[in-house]
Design a protein around this motif. Structure first.
Motif, short mmCIF file in Angstrom:
data_model
loop_
_atom_site.label_atom_id
_atom_site.label_comp_id
_atom_site.label_asym_id
_atom_site.label_seq_id
_atom_site.Cartn_x
_atom_site.Cartn_y
_atom_site.Cartn_z
N HIS A 7 -23.64 101.44 -13.73
CA HIS A 7 -22.59 101.60 -14.73
C HIS A 7 -23.00 102.53 -15.87
O HIS A 7 -22.16 103.23 -16.43
N ILE A 8 -24.29 102.54 -16.21
CA ILE A 8 -24.75 103.41 -17.29
C ILE A 8 -24.66 104.87 -16.87
O ILE A 8 -24.10 105.71 -17.60
N LEU A 9 -25.19 105.19 -15.69
CA LEU A 9 -25.11 106.57 -15.22
C LEU A 9 -23.66 106.97 -14.96
O LEU A 9 -23.26 108.10 -15.27
N PHE A 10 -22.86 106.05 -14.43
CA PHE A 10 -21.44 106.34 -14.20
C PHE A 10 -20.75 106.76 -15.49
O PHE A 10 -20.00 107.75 -15.50
N LEU A 11 -20.99 106.03 -16.57
CA LEU A 11 -20.33 106.34 -17.85
C LEU A 11 -20.82 107.66 -18.43
O LEU A 11 -20.03 108.43 -19.00
N ILE A 12 -22.11 107.93 -18.31
CA ILE A 12 -22.63 109.19 -18.84
C ILE A 12 -22.03 110.37 -18.09
O ILE A 12 -21.56 111.35 -18.69
N GLY A 36 -14.62 115.24 -21.40
CA GLY A 36 -14.75 116.28 -22.41
C GLY A 36 -15.75 116.03 -23.52
O GLY A 36 -15.76 116.76 -24.51
N PHE A 37 -16.63 115.02 -23.37
CA PHE A 37 -17.60 114.79 -24.45
C PHE A 37 -19.00 114.45 -23.92
O PHE A 37 -19.71 113.61 -24.46
N TYR A 38 -19.40 115.13 -22.84
CA TYR A 38 -20.74 114.93 -22.30
C TYR A 38 -21.79 115.36 -23.34
O TYR A 38 -21.65 116.41 -23.97
N PRO A 39 -22.83 114.56 -23.54
CA PRO A 39 -23.83 114.92 -24.56
C PRO A 39 -24.53 116.24 -24.24
O PRO A 39 -24.77 116.59 -23.09
N ASP A 40 -24.86 116.96 -25.29
CA ASP A 40 -25.64 118.19 -25.17
C ASP A 40 -27.11 117.81 -25.08
O ASP A 40 -27.69 117.31 -26.05
N ALA A 41 -27.72 118.04 -23.92
CA ALA A 41 -29.11 117.64 -23.70
C ALA A 41 -30.08 118.80 -23.88
O ALA A 41 -31.24 118.70 -23.48
N SER A 42 -29.65 119.88 -24.48
CA SER A 42 -30.53 121.06 -24.61
C SER A 42 -31.73 120.79 -25.51
O SER A 42 -32.75 121.47 -25.42
N ALA A 43 -31.63 119.79 -26.39
CA ALA A 43 -32.76 119.43 -27.27
C ALA A 43 -33.17 117.98 -27.01
O ALA A 43 -33.48 117.23 -27.94
N ILE A 44 -33.20 117.60 -25.74
CA ILE A 44 -33.43 116.20 -25.38
C ILE A 44 -34.83 115.72 -25.77
O ILE A 44 -35.10 114.52 -25.82
N GLU A 45 -35.74 116.64 -26.08
CA GLU A 45 -37.09 116.23 -26.48
C GLU A 45 -37.13 115.61 -27.87
O GLU A 45 -38.10 114.94 -28.25
N TYR A 46 -36.06 115.77 -28.66
CA TYR A 46 -36.04 115.19 -30.01
C TYR A 46 -35.82 113.68 -29.94
O TYR A 46 -35.28 113.16 -28.96
N LEU A 80 -16.65 106.36 -30.38
CA LEU A 80 -16.50 107.45 -31.33
C LEU A 80 -15.72 108.64 -30.77
O LEU A 80 -15.22 109.47 -31.53
N HIS A 81 -15.59 108.72 -29.45
CA HIS A 81 -15.00 109.91 -28.85
C HIS A 81 -13.68 109.65 -28.11
O HIS A 81 -13.06 110.61 -27.63
N ILE A 82 -13.25 108.40 -28.03
CA ILE A 82 -11.99 108.09 -27.36
C ILE A 82 -11.05 107.45 -28.36
O ILE A 82 -11.35 106.40 -28.94
N GLN A 83 -9.91 108.06 -28.55
CA GLN A 83 -8.92 107.53 -29.48
C GLN A 83 -8.36 106.22 -28.95
O GLN A 83 -7.98 106.11 -27.78
N GLY A 84 -8.33 105.21 -29.80
CA GLY A 84 -7.79 103.93 -29.40
C GLY A 84 -8.69 103.13 -28.47
O GLY A 84 -8.22 102.23 -27.77
#
Length: 238
Positions: A136-141, A148-158, A220-224
């Motif tokens: 379920h965690i990987l499914f949601l990611i 339309g709101f996949y996280p930007d992993a370009s700086a995932i080392e932070y 935070l990213h889905i209205q309602g």
């Protein structure tokens, strides 16, 4: 307009004594709601209540007026029968959770064939595998990419993840920046597919904390957005 479309059931609600209101994500028309009259009492009709369990994959013949009202289903048959999703006690709990998430997340009445294909493939994988504790965690990611709101992993080392911006950061720049073990675990789900899930070993608490992070991100990213009622049951199962 009468058309044939594949569909995935998101929810069904009893209406009066014998009717159902069913919400489906259709391949051709996006999210649609249907009124099924008499389906709970009819034994000889073309429509059967058992076809409308959560996340059932159907082929429908439908009548769409596209006026914002409840539509009609003329015919329905199961297109991809499940082996385990509705009979395995743990998977059935997961199905209830995922169907709630999808009902809250998919809101627009427009086709999204890439999303539909993702759901089909993911559910097929879930139905045919047993090592599913982290599914379920990987499914949601992965789902967030189609919404339309996949996280930007370009700086995932932070070390910090900003839930509002969906980015990893070196320093906490606002109250939505998170740091901690759950961020480390969260990172493990990037760049993998479902077949790699057994390689991620989590305790029950680690899994619950990571899921909580992902759900706060969704909020935070889905209205309602509404917290799934089945979350408590899911955390007990996993």
């Amino acid at each position: 307009m009468v058309l044939t479309t594949r569909a995935i059931v998101l929810s069904s609600l009893k209406y009066s004594e014998a009717d159902l209101i069913v919400s489906c994500f259709t391949e051709q028309s996006g999210l649609k709601s249907y009124l099924l009259r008499g389906v709970l009492k009819s034994k000889k009709g073309k429509l059967k209540a058992s076809h409308f369990l959560p996340l059932t994959q159907l082929e429908l013949v439908v009548s769409h007026r596209n006026k914002g009202s409840l539509e009609r289903i003329q015919e329905a048959k199961v297109s991809q029968p499940y082996r385990t999703l509705h009979t395995h006690v743990v998977k059935s709990g997961l199905v209830m959770f995922l169907s709630e998430i999808l009902r809250n997340s998919i809101q627009e009445e427009e086709p999204n064939k890439e999303l539909f294909q993702y759901l089909e493939q993911s559910l097929h994988w879930l139905d045919h595998h047993d090592s599913i504790a982290n599914f379920h965690i990987l499914f949601l990611i992965k789902l967030s990419a189609y919404l339309g709101f996949y996280p930007d992993a370009s700086a995932i080392e932070y070390h910090y993840f900003n839930l509002a911006e969906g980015i990893f950061q070196e320093n906490p720049l606002d109250p939505n920046s998170e740091k901690g073990p759950q961020i480390h675990t969260f990172k493990a789900f990037f760049g993998i597919d479902f077949d790699a899930l057994p390689q991620i070993k989590l305790t029950k608490k680690e899994r619950a904390d990571t899921l909580d992070l992902v759900l706060r991100y969704y909020q935070l990213h889905i209205q309602g957005y509404k917290q799934p009622r089945s979350l408590l049951v899911l955390n007990q199962l996993y």
